[in-house]
Design a protein around this motif. Structure first.
Motif, PDB file in Angstrom:
ATOM      1  N   ALA A 139      29.646  42.066  34.513  1.00  0.00           N
ATOM      2  CA  ALA A 139      30.803  42.604  35.238  1.00  0.00           C
ATOM      3  C   ALA A 139      32.042  41.769  34.970  1.00  0.00           C
ATOM      4  CB  ALA A 139      30.504  42.661  36.735  1.00  0.00           C
TER       5      ALA A 139
ATOM      6  N   ALA B 198      28.028  46.701  39.650  1.00  0.00           N
ATOM      7  CA  ALA B 198      26.791  45.943  39.437  1.00  0.00           C
ATOM      8  C   ALA B 198      25.884  46.751  38.518  1.00  0.00           C
ATOM      9  CB  ALA B 198      26.099  45.681  40.767  1.00  0.00           C
TER      10      ALA B 198
ATOM     11  N   ASN C 137      34.664  39.434  44.572  1.00  0.00           N
ATOM     12  CA  ASN C 137      33.308  39.633  44.080  1.00  0.00           C
ATOM     13  C   ASN C 137      32.372  40.117  45.185  1.00  0.00           C
ATOM     14  OD1 ASN C 137      34.203  38.663  41.630  1.00  0.00           O
ATOM     15  ND2 ASN C 137      33.425  36.595  41.956  1.00  0.00           N
ATOM     16  N   ARG C 138      31.818  41.296  44.988  1.00  0.00           N
ATOM     17  CA  ARG C 138      30.820  41.839  45.908  1.00  0.00           C
ATOM     18  C   ARG C 138      29.433  41.884  45.270  1.00  0.00           C
ATOM     19  NH1 ARG C 138      35.431  44.940  46.107  1.00  0.00           N
ATOM     20  NH2 ARG C 138      36.619  44.850  48.056  1.00  0.00           N
ATOM     21  N   ILE C 139      29.390  41.782  43.953  1.00  0.00           N
ATOM     22  CA  ILE C 139      28.105  41.775  43.255  1.00  0.00           C
ATOM     23  C   ILE C 139      27.432  40.420  43.481  1.00  0.00           C
ATOM     24  CG2 ILE C 139      26.957  41.965  41.023  1.00  0.00           C
ATOM     25  CD1 ILE C 139      29.412  43.567  40.051  1.00  0.00           C
TER      26      ILE C 139
ATOM     27  N   SER D 136      26.225  40.258  37.365  1.00  0.00           N
ATOM     28  CA  SER D 136      27.517  39.646  37.710  1.00  0.00           C
ATOM     29  C   SER D 136      28.224  39.098  36.470  1.00  0.00           C
ATOM     30  CB  SER D 136      27.330  38.542  38.753  1.00  0.00           C
ATOM     31  OG  SER D 136      26.463  37.519  38.280  1.00  0.00           O
ATOM     32  N   SER D 137      27.473  38.567  35.511  1.00  0.00           N
ATOM     33  CA  SER D 137      28.091  38.043  34.285  1.00  0.00           C
ATOM     34  C   SER D 137      28.689  39.177  33.454  1.00  0.00           C
ATOM     35  CB  SER D 137      27.064  37.281  33.449  1.00  0.00           C
ATOM     36  OG  SER D 137      26.614  36.127  34.120  1.00  0.00           O
TER      37      SER D 137
ATOM     38  N   PHE E 148      25.834  37.007  43.090  1.00  0.00           N
ATOM     39  CA  PHE E 148      25.983  36.100  41.959  1.00  0.00           C
ATOM     40  C   PHE E 148      24.643  35.493  41.559  1.00  0.00           C
ATOM     41  CE2 PHE E 148      26.577  31.576  40.724  1.00  0.00           C
ATOM     42  CZ  PHE E 148      27.146  31.791  39.471  1.00  0.00           C
TER      43      PHE E 148
ATOM     44  N   CYS F 190      27.681  48.962  32.693  1.00  0.00           N
ATOM     45  CA  CYS F 190      28.887  48.474  33.349  1.00  0.00           C
ATOM     46  C   CYS F 190      30.119  49.162  32.768  1.00  0.00           C
ATOM     47  CB  CYS F 190      28.999  46.956  33.177  1.00  0.00           C
ATOM     48  SG  CYS F 190      30.298  46.196  34.165  1.00  0.00           S
TER      49      CYS F 190
ATOM     50  N   GLU G 212      31.364  36.634  46.530  1.00  0.00           N
ATOM     51  CA  GLU G 212      30.150  36.111  45.899  1.00  0.00           C
ATOM     52  C   GLU G 212      30.477  35.111  44.790  1.00  0.00           C
ATOM     53  OE1 GLU G 212      26.946  36.688  46.553  1.00  0.00           O
ATOM     54  OE2 GLU G 212      27.245  38.134  48.173  1.00  0.00           O
TER      55      GLU G 212
ATOM     56  N   ASN H  47      32.841  44.749  41.843  1.00  0.00           N
ATOM     57  CA  ASN H  47      33.793  43.635  41.808  1.00  0.00           C
ATOM     58  C   ASN H  47      35.171  44.186  41.453  1.00  0.00           C
ATOM     59  OD1 ASN H  47      31.786  41.823  42.334  1.00  0.00           O
ATOM     60  ND2 ASN H  47      31.912  40.741  40.386  1.00  0.00           N
TER      61      ASN H  47
ATOM     62  N   THR I 150      39.987  37.547  41.851  1.00  0.00           N
ATOM     63  CA  THR I 150      38.741  38.315  41.816  1.00  0.00           C
ATOM     64  C   THR I 150      38.181  38.454  43.225  1.00  0.00           C
ATOM     65  OG1 THR I 150      37.318  36.364  41.476  1.00  0.00           O
ATOM     66  CG2 THR I 150      38.205  37.440  39.512  1.00  0.00           C
TER      67      THR I 150
END
Length: 396
Positions: free
Chosen positions: A159, A70, A146-148, A156-157, A150, A201, A107, A90, A144
């Motif tokens: 990543a 993140a 996803n932990r970041i 998130s984008s 959203f 990132c 997420e 992520n 995927t």
């Protein structure tokens, strides 16, 4: 369904050459599914896997797993140029396959597209285009985790874009120039539009990015030890485009000078570990006042965090998340006496302020991370007669 490739019951000398087998696009999951479907013997299993590995060797990797962090952008006055990586990750796995598929866990799973418009796919395709192989993108399967959060202003984008580029380069078996070129940064920024999220990132840490007239350029700012990040994430989401539409196309000289001075102070605060400067250094005149009409919780939460002892607080990216900076961490915070730190007090104060204005959400307590996205694991075949098959990159 699995392809109809049969293994002839012959000796190895009688088998057709590897190049004639219809297996180059098979991934591990396809092979395992084929084995289960046809009930192959143990010897046949080994033969099939050996043939698949041989067919794929030399044309890139069969399967790769990438982790990306993140990020929090702007950090107050550093609009579109400052950003920092956070220890929330992520994970993306990409594998050669018979047919395209995209699976999402965590997420954004109920909102993100599962087709080729997903930013992970766009990042991977951009990597192939950058190396001159845009017409050679293989059929791939994507997973995927996803932990970041959203659409909360935590990168998130970016990543997704960076994970796709890294996975694409690995699958293609291609490396990019960093020194003097920063080619990966150029690819990612061409999609994202600015370096404040993609730079940290990729590289981790606190990055200050600019365009020098020819290309995007970024450099690292020293991170002070012991820094903690307290992030209030509202339950609602915000589209970055909506938050950007609120900004002025022209700014007053007075506001420009206000931000210029504070960006300098922000960098100095981190570089010299004078975190008490962050109270002033995280102030902004270019985007936070304009976005406060959309994020009505912003100013009350900044005030609450500062009153509770935070060094400073600001909007994270385009929001709606609000990030506060605290210090005092030494080693693992779970094992450290809470009286030595401020993050719990700041978190509780931010939640209380949010509750008073009916803005439900949760707080994530994390820390900056010095490294950016990386390849966790890869499946690739090398000639067993060379030393290369005994060299392994280990990262976790």
């Amino acid at each position: 369904s699995a392809p109809s490739c049969r293994l002839p019951n012959t000796t190895s000398a009688e088998r057709p050459p590897r190049a004639s087998l219809c297996v180059p696009m098979l991934g591990d999951s396809d092979v395992d599914a084929f084995i289960r479907k046809h009930g192959l013997s143990d010897d046949a299993k080994l033969d099939l896997k050996s043939l698949v590995e041989g067919a794929v060797a030399g044309v890139g990797k069969r399967r790769v797993t990438v982790r990306v962090p993140a990020t929090t952008a702007n950090m107050g006055p550093g609009f579109d140029c400052c950003g920092m990586a956070l220890d929330i990750w992520n994970e993306v796995t990409v594998e050669r396959a018979v047919s395209f598929s995209f699976e999402i866990e965590g997420e954004g799973a109920d909102k993100l597209p599962r087709d080729k418009s997903n930013l992970v796919v766009r990042g991977l395709e951009a990597a192939y285009k950058a190396i001159g192989k845009e017409n050679e993108v293989p059929v791939l399967r994507y997973w995927t985790k996803n932990r970041i959060p959203f659409a909360k202003g935590m990168g998130s984008s970016s990543a997704a874009i960076v994970s796709g580029i890294l996975a694409g380069l690995a699958i293609a078996g291609f490396n990019l120039q960093v020194k003097g070129e920063e080619e990966l940064l150029q690819i990612a920024t061409a999609i994202e539009g600015h370096p404040d999220n993609v730079a940290p990132c990729i590289y981790g840490g606190f990055q200050l990015g600019i365009h020098n007239g020819k290309r995007w350029y970024t450099d690292r700012v020293t991170l002070p030890h012991g820094l903690m990040c307290v992030v209030f994430c509202p339950d609602h989401i915000t589209e970055t485009s909506a938050a950007r539409d609120l900004l002025k196309s022209q700014v007053d000289v007075e506001d420009s000078v206000f931000n210029s001075g504070r960006v300098g102070l922000l960098v100095a605060a981190f570089a010299t570990n004078n975190l008490h400067w962050l109270r002033t250094a995280t102030e902004d005149a270019l985007h936070q006042p304009q976005r406060s009409s959309l994020h009505t919780h912003l100013m009350p939460l900044i005030q609450a965090a500062n009153d509770a002892g935070a060094h400073g607080a600001c909007l994270s990216g385009a929001g709606p998340a609000v990030i506060a900076f605290t210090g005092g961490r030494a080693g693992d915070v779970i094992a450290q006496n809470v009286s030595e730190r401020k993050e719990l007090e700041v978190a509780e104060a931010m939640l209380a302020a949010a509750d008073r204005i009916n803005c439900p959400g949760q707080v994530l307590i994390t820390k900056p991370i010095e490294h950016g996205g990386y390849i966790v694991s890869e499946t690739v075949s090398y000639d067993p007669d060379t030393r290369r098959h005994r060299i392994h990159y280990v990262q976790d």
